[in-house]
Every structure is written in structure tokens, then in C-alpha cells.
Write a protein that holds these residues in place. Structure first.
Motif, PDB file in Angstrom:
ATOM      1  N   ILE A   1       0.841  -1.206   0.000  1.00 37.14           N
ATOM      2  CA  ILE A   1       0.000   0.000   0.000  1.00 37.14           C
ATOM      3  C   ILE A   1       0.873   1.252   0.000  1.00 37.14           C
ATOM      4  N   LEU A   2       1.885   1.251   0.858  1.00 43.13           N
ATOM      5  CA  LEU A   2       2.771   2.412   0.950  1.00 43.13           C
ATOM      6  C   LEU A   2       3.539   2.626  -0.345  1.00 43.13           C
ATOM      7  N   SER A   3       4.051   1.548  -0.944  1.00 46.19           N
ATOM      8  CA  SER A   3       4.808   1.712  -2.188  1.00 46.19           C
ATOM      9  C   SER A   3       3.889   2.209  -3.302  1.00 46.19           C
ATOM     10  N   GLY A   4       2.607   1.779  -3.301  1.00 47.92           N
ATOM     11  CA  GLY A   4       1.648   2.290  -4.286  1.00 47.92           C
ATOM     12  C   GLY A   4       1.405   3.774  -4.113  1.00 47.92           C
ATOM     13  N   ARG A   5       1.288   4.214  -2.861  1.00 48.05           N
ATOM     14  CA  ARG A   5       1.092   5.646  -2.591  1.00 48.05           C
ATOM     15  C   ARG A   5       2.316   6.452  -3.013  1.00 48.05           C
ATOM     16  N   ILE A   6       3.492   5.916  -2.735  1.00 45.25           N
ATOM     17  CA  ILE A   6       4.728   6.608  -3.123  1.00 45.25           C
ATOM     18  C   ILE A   6       4.792   6.722  -4.639  1.00 45.25           C
ATOM     19  N   PHE A   7       4.473   5.631  -5.342  1.00 45.73           N
ATOM     20  CA  PHE A   7       4.503   5.665  -6.800  1.00 45.73           C
ATOM     21  C   PHE A   7       3.543   6.711  -7.344  1.00 45.73           C
ATOM     22  N   GLN A   8       2.321   6.745  -6.794  1.00 43.90           N
ATOM     23  CA  GLN A   8       1.342   7.724  -7.269  1.00 43.90           C
ATOM     24  C   GLN A   8       1.820   9.154  -7.028  1.00 43.90           C
ATOM     25  N   THR A   9       2.444   9.390  -5.889  1.00 48.52           N
ATOM     26  CA  THR A   9       2.975  10.724  -5.578  1.00 48.52           C
ATOM     27  C   THR A   9       4.081  11.103  -6.549  1.00 48.52           C
ATOM     28  N   VAL A  10       4.996  10.184  -6.788  1.00 49.97           N
ATOM     29  CA  VAL A  10       6.093  10.450  -7.730  1.00 49.97           C
ATOM     30  C   VAL A  10       5.537  10.675  -9.127  1.00 49.97           C
ATOM     31  N   LYS A  11       4.541   9.896  -9.524  1.00 45.48           N
ATOM     32  CA  LYS A  11       3.921  10.049 -10.845  1.00 45.48           C
ATOM     33  C   LYS A  11       3.314  11.444 -10.985  1.00 45.48           C
ATOM     34  N   LYS A  12       2.588  11.899  -9.937  1.00 47.41           N
ATOM     35  CA  LYS A  12       1.977  13.233  -9.978  1.00 47.41           C
ATOM     36  C   LYS A  12       3.041  14.320 -10.100  1.00 47.41           C
ATOM     37  N   ILE A  13       4.136  14.153  -9.360  1.00 50.93           N
ATOM     38  CA  ILE A  13       5.219  15.140  -9.410  1.00 50.93           C
ATOM     39  C   ILE A  13       5.825  15.178 -10.802  1.00 50.93           C
TER      40      ILE A  13
ATOM     41  N   GLN B   1       6.286  10.384 -22.775  1.00 51.24           N
ATOM     42  CA  GLN B   1       6.493  10.212 -21.334  1.00 51.24           C
ATOM     43  C   GLN B   1       5.181   9.901 -20.632  1.00 51.24           C
ATOM     44  N   GLU B   2       4.106  10.499 -21.085  1.00 47.04           N
ATOM     45  CA  GLU B   2       2.811  10.245 -20.484  1.00 47.04           C
ATOM     46  C   GLU B   2       2.408   8.781 -20.692  1.00 47.04           C
ATOM     47  N   ARG B   3       2.648   8.233 -21.893  1.00 46.45           N
ATOM     48  CA  ARG B   3       2.387   6.818 -22.161  1.00 46.45           C
ATOM     49  C   ARG B   3       3.252   5.942 -21.263  1.00 46.45           C
ATOM     50  N   CYS B   4       4.488   6.381 -21.124  1.00 43.52           N
ATOM     51  CA  CYS B   4       5.448   5.628 -20.309  1.00 43.52           C
ATOM     52  C   CYS B   4       4.965   5.516 -18.866  1.00 43.52           C
ATOM     53  N   LEU B   5       4.498   6.603 -18.306  1.00 41.75           N
ATOM     54  CA  LEU B   5       4.056   6.608 -16.911  1.00 41.75           C
ATOM     55  C   LEU B   5       2.774   5.803 -16.717  1.00 41.75           C
TER      56      LEU B   5
ATOM     57  N   ASN C   1       1.516   0.946 -14.338  1.00 41.90           N
ATOM     58  CA  ASN C   1       1.942   1.651 -13.124  1.00 41.90           C
ATOM     59  C   ASN C   1       3.460   1.661 -12.942  1.00 41.90           C
ATOM     60  N   MET C   2       4.174   1.481 -14.003  1.00 36.70           N
ATOM     61  CA  MET C   2       5.645   1.490 -13.909  1.00 36.70           C
ATOM     62  C   MET C   2       6.169   2.394 -15.032  1.00 36.70           C
ATOM     63  N   CYS C   3       7.101   3.205 -14.743  1.00 33.01           N
ATOM     64  CA  CYS C   3       7.705   4.071 -15.763  1.00 33.01           C
ATOM     65  C   CYS C   3       8.777   3.283 -16.492  1.00 33.01           C
ATOM     66  N   LYS C   4       8.657   3.178 -17.793  1.00 22.75           N
ATOM     67  CA  LYS C   4       9.689   2.532 -18.611  1.00 22.75           C
ATOM     68  C   LYS C   4      10.646   3.634 -19.050  1.00 22.75           C
ATOM     69  N   ILE C   5      11.722   3.742 -18.385  1.00 21.00           N
ATOM     70  CA  ILE C   5      12.662   4.833 -18.593  1.00 21.00           C
ATOM     71  C   ILE C   5      13.310   4.764 -19.966  1.00 21.00           C
ATOM     72  N   THR C   6      13.332   3.609 -20.585  1.00 19.93           N
ATOM     73  CA  THR C   6      14.005   3.480 -21.876  1.00 19.93           C
ATOM     74  C   THR C   6      13.368   4.389 -22.930  1.00 19.93           C
ATOM     75  N   CYS C   7      12.032   4.498 -22.947  1.00 16.85           N
ATOM     76  CA  CYS C   7      11.426   5.370 -23.963  1.00 16.85           C
ATOM     77  C   CYS C   7      11.645   6.829 -23.606  1.00 16.85           C
ATOM     78  N   CYS C   8      11.680   7.135 -22.300  1.00 16.95           N
ATOM     79  CA  CYS C   8      11.944   8.517 -21.891  1.00 16.95           C
ATOM     80  C   CYS C   8      13.400   8.873 -22.190  1.00 16.95           C
ATOM     81  N   ALA C   9      14.278   7.910 -22.044  1.00 14.06           N
ATOM     82  CA  ALA C   9      15.708   8.184 -22.242  1.00 14.06           C
ATOM     83  C   ALA C   9      16.024   8.409 -23.699  1.00 14.06           C
ATOM     84  N   ARG C  10      15.193   7.870 -24.629  1.00 10.82           N
ATOM     85  CA  ARG C  10      15.461   8.043 -26.066  1.00 10.82           C
ATOM     86  C   ARG C  10      15.164   9.465 -26.519  1.00 10.82           C
ATOM     87  N   GLN C  11      14.350  10.169 -25.777  1.00 11.53           N
ATOM     88  CA  GLN C  11      13.931  11.522 -26.184  1.00 11.53           C
ATOM     89  C   GLN C  11      15.085  12.499 -26.091  1.00 11.53           C
TER      90      GLN C  11
END
Length: 156
Positions: free
Chosen positions: A104-116, A138-142, A146-156
Motif C-alpha cells: 500500500i505504501l509503495s503504491g502511494r509513493i509511486f502515485q505521488t512520484v507520478k503526480k510530481i 512520457q505520459e504513455r510511459c508513466l 503503473n511502472m515508468c519505462k525509462i528506456t522510452c523517456c531516455a530516447r527523447q
């Protein structure tokens, strides 16, 4: 009110001087040693009682109250075993609850990081019209499971 108690270990291997002065305590200590020697065997307490009677340990008492002694020791061992089982169950339940709280806590942390991150990307989007494509990627990635795939963000 204050109470002070002196605890004396009367196990026969400790050879406390009290065991030399009191025959009943010494014999009781020997009886308990005999019960421990037979622990793990079927009918261990009955065997220990018979052996002690044969060896002259607490003979009168064990002849009169042998069945009561047996019942008492069985109840004591059952109680100790019950306590151990309950402790193990409580430990497992605590671990399960901890895992659930962690998820539950890790889900809340993820949602907070996603919003930021979305907020930061939103600000940068307003700053640059060129950033439109990057923003969409990046929006698709996020949003991907519920996991950010950094590889597509890193290609930008």
C-alpha cells in the motif's frame, strides 16, 4: 511494597548446595532429568515415572500420585507447545500484514512520484511547443502498468 525473590536453579547439573541438603528437591531434580532424557519417545512421561520408581526416586509420591504427575506434565508440555504454535502464527500474521502495508505504501509513493513527474512535464510542456511529442511519449510511459519505462523517456 517491595518483594525480593531469590531464584535457585535446581537442575541436577548445576549442583546447587540446596540439593545436598534436601532429598525431595534432589529427587525431583533427578525425576525432571529422567523426563527430559525420555522426551521425544512415545509415552515418555510414563517411562520416566516407571524408571524413577525402579531407581528409588520419589517412590512413595510417584506410586500414589503417578497419574496426576503424568497429567500435569502432559498439560504443561501441551501448553508450552501451544504457546510456541501461537507465537509462530502471530509472527506469520505480522509478516503478512507488514507486506500488505508495504505494498500500500509503495503504491502511494509511486502515485505521488507520478503526480510530481507529470506536473514537472506539464510545466515544461507549456514552455516549449517542441516538447509536445516528448510529453506524449512520457505520459504513455508513466501509464504503462503503473511502472515508468525509462528506456522510452531516455530516447527523447
Amino acid at each position: 511494597m517491595e518483594l525480593k525473590v531469590k531464584v535457585i536453579n535446581i537442575n541436577s547439573d548445576k549442583a546447587h548446595e540446596l540439593l545436598k541438603k534436601c532429598d525431595v528437591l534432589r529427587e525431583y531434580s533427578q525425576f525432571i532429568d529422567t523426563v527430559r532424557e525420555h522426551s521425544g519417545e512415545e509415552s515418555a512421561i510414563k517411562k520416566a515415572i516407571r524408571e524413577c520408581i525402579d531407581r528409588g526416586i520419589l517412590v512413595d509420591y510417584l506410586k500414589r500420585k503417578g497419574s496426576e504427575v503424568e497429567n500435569m506434565l502432559i498439560a504443561e508440555y501441551s501448553y508450552e507447545e501451544d504457546i510456541q504454535v501461537k507465537q509462530q502464527e502471530a509472527k506469520q500474521q505480522g509478516r503478512q500484514e507488514g507486506r500488505q502495508e508495504g505494498l500500500i505504501l509503495s503504491g502511494r509513493i509511486f502515485q505521488t512520484v507520478k503526480k510530481i513527474l507529470i506536473s514537472q512535464m506539464s510545466r515544461s510542456r507549456r514552455k516549449s511547443a517542441v516538447g509536445q511529442k516528448k510529453w506524449k511519449a512520457q505520459e504513455r510511459c508513466l501509464g504503462y502498468k503503473n511502472m515508468c519505462k525509462i528506456t522510452c523517456c531516455a530516447r527523447q
